[in-house]
Design a protein around this motif. Structure first.
Motif, PDB file in Angstrom:
ATOM      1  N   VAL A   1     -12.819  -1.023  -1.259  1.00  0.00           N
ATOM      2  CA  VAL A   1     -11.484  -1.031  -1.843  1.00  0.00           C
ATOM      3  C   VAL A   1     -11.528  -1.145  -3.374  1.00  0.00           C
ATOM      4  O   VAL A   1     -10.824  -0.424  -4.084  1.00  0.00           O
TER       5      VAL A   1
ATOM      6  N   MET B   1      -3.927  -4.946  -3.089  1.00  0.00           N
ATOM      7  CA  MET B   1      -3.904  -3.790  -3.997  1.00  0.00           C
ATOM      8  C   MET B   1      -2.502  -3.151  -3.984  1.00  0.00           C
ATOM      9  O   MET B   1      -1.779  -3.258  -3.000  1.00  0.00           O
TER      10      MET B   1
ATOM     11  N   ARG C   1      -9.998   1.397  -6.103  1.00  0.00           N
ATOM     12  CA  ARG C   1      -9.000   0.922  -7.073  1.00  0.00           C
ATOM     13  C   ARG C   1      -9.340   1.422  -8.471  1.00  0.00           C
ATOM     14  O   ARG C   1      -8.482   1.895  -9.222  1.00  0.00           O
TER      15      ARG C   1
ATOM     16  N   ILE D   1      -1.722   4.670  -0.854  1.00  0.00           N
ATOM     17  CA  ILE D   1      -2.327   4.301  -2.132  1.00  0.00           C
ATOM     18  C   ILE D   1      -1.762   5.225  -3.215  1.00  0.00           C
ATOM     19  O   ILE D   1      -1.833   6.451  -3.069  1.00  0.00           O
TER      20      ILE D   1
ATOM     21  N   TRP E   1      -7.125  -2.344   2.168  1.00  0.00           N
ATOM     22  CA  TRP E   1      -6.501  -2.159   0.849  1.00  0.00           C
ATOM     23  C   TRP E   1      -5.323  -3.128   0.675  1.00  0.00           C
ATOM     24  O   TRP E   1      -5.208  -3.845  -0.306  1.00  0.00           O
TER      25      TRP E   1
ATOM     26  N   TYR F   1      -9.521   8.092   3.207  1.00  0.00           N
ATOM     27  CA  TYR F   1      -9.212   6.822   3.873  1.00  0.00           C
ATOM     28  C   TYR F   1      -8.243   7.052   5.021  1.00  0.00           C
ATOM     29  O   TYR F   1      -7.500   8.027   5.046  1.00  0.00           O
TER      30      TYR F   1
ATOM     31  N   TRP G   1       0.503  -0.572  -3.543  1.00  0.00           N
ATOM     32  CA  TRP G   1       0.754   0.576  -2.681  1.00  0.00           C
ATOM     33  C   TRP G   1       2.217   0.975  -2.801  1.00  0.00           C
ATOM     34  O   TRP G   1       3.039   0.216  -3.302  1.00  0.00           O
TER      35      TRP G   1
END
Ligand SMILES: [Zn+2]
Length: 388
Positions: A20, A115, A24, A49, A110, A78, A117
């Motif tokens: 991940v 992270m 990123r 993402i 993720w 992914y 999204w």
């Protein structure tokens, strides 16, 4: 161990995986490494993402070359948990891709790592069907339709011009339509104001408009402003919309709309009707030429007969209002050429359109040379026309 699991394990041992954090970093350099989301639509709509390209697994081989034309460059795949993306990576290997990696743990990992999204706007099956005659046009497509669904348009007046313009805008899937009017339906309106009907005489025009528009298209949210535009509310109301469709029946409102739109930098699709003649133009977002380039000051009251005195051919606002809807859709989609700088004049008796050039007046009190638009003062002129 089941067959599937040993199969997956075997493939995984031959596929490169990334984590991940590494993905990123790639998202911070957008456009360089294709990040492909291979999940199904029902998964994708719940979040993805940012920067990823969505290609459901079933279309991967068919569509990958558009998203990743260089077969030797890095491609990240992914899925939800990192299994399907391993299988997908193998397929791309068979297609000749040499540097495909699968993100371990998938979108679940993720999200769990906190992270960023995004949730996409996608059309439902019903919407795909409803708007298919739009999306079939390459100039509009799904992207354009989603743009319309996310757009906000204000129709000033739920009367003769506001009826056809708002109905076609609702049918086209404009997501939010604001309507402003303080009047109630009366029997003399029905000769042209097709938003309303005989059962709604006495009902507030805004409530009748909402019923008609929502009946036509439940995707549309109707913002109801039961009011008359004044210098007190005009800025607040106009600021909420992308395009202003001016179907006002009086000079007072037209000047207010013009001046406030100039201050806010909003495009105005203007039309007016009188007896057998209609006029329309677009005052663009940059504000020039504007309504005051055409008519710097309102006429004296005795020269501004109201529609109730002068009468109007009922079909005429239908024609002009539909043209307003057309200009609005073009402005929202950035399509074609608008009427900015051109005044279209329609003679219903001769069935003839004429076009006059509209030029910015350097001495215009609101868009002329040296005018600071933020300092334009909003004026409530004395009212001329009591309802059309
Ligand atoms: Zn001007």
């Amino acid at each position: 161990m089941s067959n599937y699991q040993s199969y997956l394990k075997d493939i995984r041992s031959r596929i490169k995986e990334t984590d991940v954090a590494a993905v990123r970093e790639l998202t911070e350099r957008p456009g360089q490494t294709p990040i492909i989301d291979v999940r199904e639509q029902d998964e994708y709509v719940q979040g993805y993402i940012p920067g990823a390209v969505w290609i459901p697994r079933g279309f991967l081989e068919q569509k990958i070359e558009d998203a990743a034309p260089d077969k030797n460059a890095l491609v990240v795949l992914y899925c939800a948990s990192g299994n399907r993306s391993v299988l997908a990576a193998r397929s791309l290997g068979e297609l000749g891709y040499t540097n495909v990696v699968s993100m371990a743990g998938g979108f679940t990992a993720w999200k769990r790592s906190g992270m960023p999204w995004k949730a996409p706007t996608v059309m439902t099956k019903d919407q795909e069907m409803r708007y298919s005659r739009h999306t079939l046009l390459p100039e509009i497509g799904t992207k354009g339709q989603i743009k319309l669904l996310e757009s906000k348009v204000l129709c000033i007046g739920a009367g003769g011009l506001g009826s056809p313009s708002s109905m076609y805008l609702a049918a086209a899937g404009i997501g939010t339509i604001g309507m402003i009017d303080d009047d109630v339906v009366d029997a003399t309106n029905l000769q042209r104001q097709i938003l309303h009907n005989i059962e709604r005489v006495g009902m507030h025009k805004i409530d009748s408009a909402e019923k008609t528009l929502r009946g036509l298209n439940p995707d549309v949210k109707v913002d109801k402003h039961k009011a008359r535009l004044t210098s007190d509310n005009v800025m607040d109301v106009l600021a909420r919309y992308d395009v202003i469709v001016d179907g006002a029946d009086n000079f007072q409102t037209r000047y207010l709309v013009n001046d406030a739109a100039l201050k806010l930098g909003k495009p105005v699709v203007h039309s007016s009707i009188f007896r057998f003649e209609g006029q329309m133009t677009v005052f663009p977002a940059n504000g020039s030429p504007c309504y005051r380039c055409l008519y710097p000051e309102p006429p004296p009251p005795e020269e501004a007969p109201s529609c109730s005195e002068a009468g109007v051919l009922g079909v005429l606002p239908g024609i002009m209002g539909v043209l307003q809807a057309n200009e609005t859709v073009k402005l929202l989609l950035g399509l074609g050429e608008t009427l900015a700088g051109r005044l279209l004049v329609f003679d219903a008796l001769k069935t003839r359109f004429r076009e006059l050039k509209l030029r910015r007046d350097p001495k215009c009190p609101t868009c002329g040379d040296g005018v600071d638009r933020s300092k334009i003062e909003l004026i409530d002129y004395v009212q001329f026309c009591a309802g059309a």
